[in-house]
Design a protein around this motif. Structure first.
Motif, mmCIF file in Angstrom:
data_model
loop_
_atom_site.group_PDB
_atom_site.id
_atom_site.type_symbol
_atom_site.label_atom_id
_atom_site.label_comp_id
_atom_site.label_asym_id
_atom_site.label_seq_id
_atom_site.Cartn_x
_atom_site.Cartn_y
_atom_site.Cartn_z
ATOM 1 N N ASN A 265 0.780 -1.232 0.000
ATOM 2 C CA ASN A 265 0.000 0.000 0.000
ATOM 3 C C ASN A 265 0.813 1.283 0.000
ATOM 4 O O ASN A 265 0.435 2.248 -0.656
ATOM 5 N N LEU A 266 1.911 1.310 0.731
ATOM 6 C CA LEU A 266 2.703 2.537 0.796
ATOM 7 C C LEU A 266 3.234 2.962 -0.575
ATOM 8 O O LEU A 266 3.194 4.163 -0.910
ATOM 9 N N PRO A 267 3.710 2.050 -1.432
ATOM 10 C CA PRO A 267 4.198 2.482 -2.743
ATOM 11 C C PRO A 267 3.127 3.126 -3.633
ATOM 12 O O PRO A 267 3.464 3.827 -4.594
ATOM 13 N N ARG A 268 1.862 2.925 -3.325
ATOM 14 C CA ARG A 268 0.786 3.465 -4.153
ATOM 15 C C ARG A 268 0.750 4.993 -4.147
ATOM 16 O O ARG A 268 0.146 5.604 -5.029
ATOM 17 N N ILE A 269 1.379 5.625 -3.149
ATOM 18 C CA ILE A 269 1.368 7.090 -3.099
ATOM 19 C C ILE A 269 2.691 7.687 -3.558
ATOM 20 O O ILE A 269 2.837 8.916 -3.603
ATOM 21 N N LEU A 270 3.681 6.844 -3.909
ATOM 22 C CA LEU A 270 5.017 7.344 -4.223
ATOM 23 C C LEU A 270 5.186 7.586 -5.724
ATOM 24 O O LEU A 270 4.825 6.739 -6.541
ATOM 25 N N PRO A 271 5.741 8.730 -6.103
ATOM 26 C CA PRO A 271 6.077 8.950 -7.513
ATOM 27 C C PRO A 271 7.116 7.922 -7.986
ATOM 28 O O PRO A 271 7.860 7.350 -7.193
ATOM 29 N N GLN A 272 7.160 7.704 -9.291
ATOM 30 C CA GLN A 272 8.124 6.773 -9.866
ATOM 31 C C GLN A 272 9.554 7.174 -9.490
ATOM 32 O O GLN A 272 9.896 8.352 -9.453
ATOM 33 N N GLY A 273 10.373 6.169 -9.207
ATOM 34 C CA GLY A 273 11.774 6.418 -8.882
ATOM 35 C C GLY A 273 12.034 6.606 -7.404
ATOM 36 O O GLY A 273 13.190 6.712 -6.981
ATOM 37 N N LEU A 274 10.953 6.646 -6.600
ATOM 38 C CA LEU A 274 11.127 6.823 -5.167
ATOM 39 C C LEU A 274 10.661 5.585 -4.417
ATOM 40 O O LEU A 274 9.846 4.809 -4.907
#
Length: 350
Positions: A265-274
């Protein structure tokens, strides 16, 4: 020659659907729903559709979500405790739309069952209504369906649909998250509404076995749990709307930690490359999770991708906003930071 006998008269109630009981239930639900109404509600439970007047916004964007309680319902049915699953449902849905910064407007529920009593159905909807009131969200309507032969006697499913609103220019979507931003975690109240199929398997409950034996397992106490196992498993899904609303303008991204855990779930809010790097031990993990892990011999990685592991919500903000956020949300803990992505993993817990 044998005389033909006319078929025995049958009724809908004999087939498992009591329309008189359904009508009485609707009257009870109307009263519960009316207590949640906001001034914008033009028509609620009763007509064929609910009406809600949207006003006071310059450039409104509607935000919608749907979810269910899952197999946590099996625990509630075994214990005959129906009052909290409606709370679970609403709070899960409110949390989903608040991840954009949206205000919850109205809610609809779908309750399908076989053999539940009028009082049991009412208890479920009462939980829905109370959680709607707490979030300032109108219970605008829904469907309560008797479905014999689809569900076994005493079985039920509970699903919710929510609509919120936000000004277009105030949407929180993670696009402004940058390397070095701080991740703050808010504690969960337990499993919330995810991972129950594994938890039920571990403890041998809600699996269709002898009900008395399964209930006995749920009434068992363990040294680290404050109450019984059943109480720990039925702890209501926590709602974070009223706590986070005052700091929406300071947040860059909000992740609701549900099915899939932190890695899902946490990666769902992260821009690409982060990516997100979280520090293990920077937040408390409730005893129920360790009990599941020990009793089921569940690997650590499997625990983190199945359960919330003590964090119900993770938010991202700029380093200079951390003090301001924590002053208004004292429970928020610094649990990690945003880093450049290295490899496939986008949520690293070390």
């Amino acid at each position: 020659m044998e005389e033909a006998h006319p078929p025995k008269a049958m009724t809908y109630a004999q087939a498992g659907v009591d329309v008189d009981a359904a009508a009485r239930l609707v009257d009870r639900i109307k009263e519960l729903a009316r207590a949640t109404h906001r001034p914008e509600v033009l028509a609620g439970v009763g007509p064929f559709s609910g009406l809600f007047r949207l006003s006071g916004y310059r450039d409104p964007v509607l935000v919608a979500s749907a979810d269910g309680v899952g197999t946590k319902l099996k625990i509630a049915a075994l214990l005959g405790r129906y009052g909290t699953v409606g709370v679970d449902l609403v709070n899960h849905c409110v949390n989903d739309v608040l991840t954009t910064g949206a205000e919850p407007l109205f809610f609809l529920d779908y309750l399908a069952s076989s053999g539940l009593s009028e009082d049991e159905n009412t208890a479920i909807v009462q939980g829905v209504a109370s959680a709607c009131q707490a979030a300032g969200c109108a219970l605008l309507g829904g469907e309560t369906a008797d479905m014999p032969d689809i569900y076994g006697r005493g079985d039920f499913d509970l699903v919710g649909f929510i609509v919120g609103v936000i000004e277009r220019g105030q949407i929180i979507d993670g696009n402004t998250i940058r390397e070095g931003d701080v991740l703050l975690g808010l504690p969960s109240s337990g499993l919330h509404t995810n991972g129950y199929s594994l938890a039920r398997k571990v403890f041998g409950v809600g699996l269709g076995g002898d009900p008395e034996e399964e209930r006995a397992r749920l009434h068992r106490t363990y040294p680290d749990l404050e109450g019984t196992l059943g109480e720990a498993l039925l702890a209501p899904h926590r709602c974070y709307y009223n706590e986070l609303k005052p700091v929406f303008d300071k947040l860059k991204g909000i992740a609701h930690i549900t099915g899939g855990g932190i890695p899902g779930n946490l990666p769902r809010i992260l821009p690409q490359g982060l990516a997100a790097r979280l520090r293990r031990g920077s937040w408390p993990v409730q005893p129920i999770f360790r009990l599941i892990q020990e009793r089921g011999n569940v690997a650590e990685d499997e625990m983190y991708r199945t359960f919330n592991m003590g964090l119900g919500m993770i938010v991202a903000c700029a380093p200079e906003e951390v003090e301001a956020v924590r002053s208004q949300v004292p429970e928020a803990l610094v649990v990690g930071e945003v880093t450049p992505q290295k490899g496939q993993q986008r949520a690293v817990i070390d």
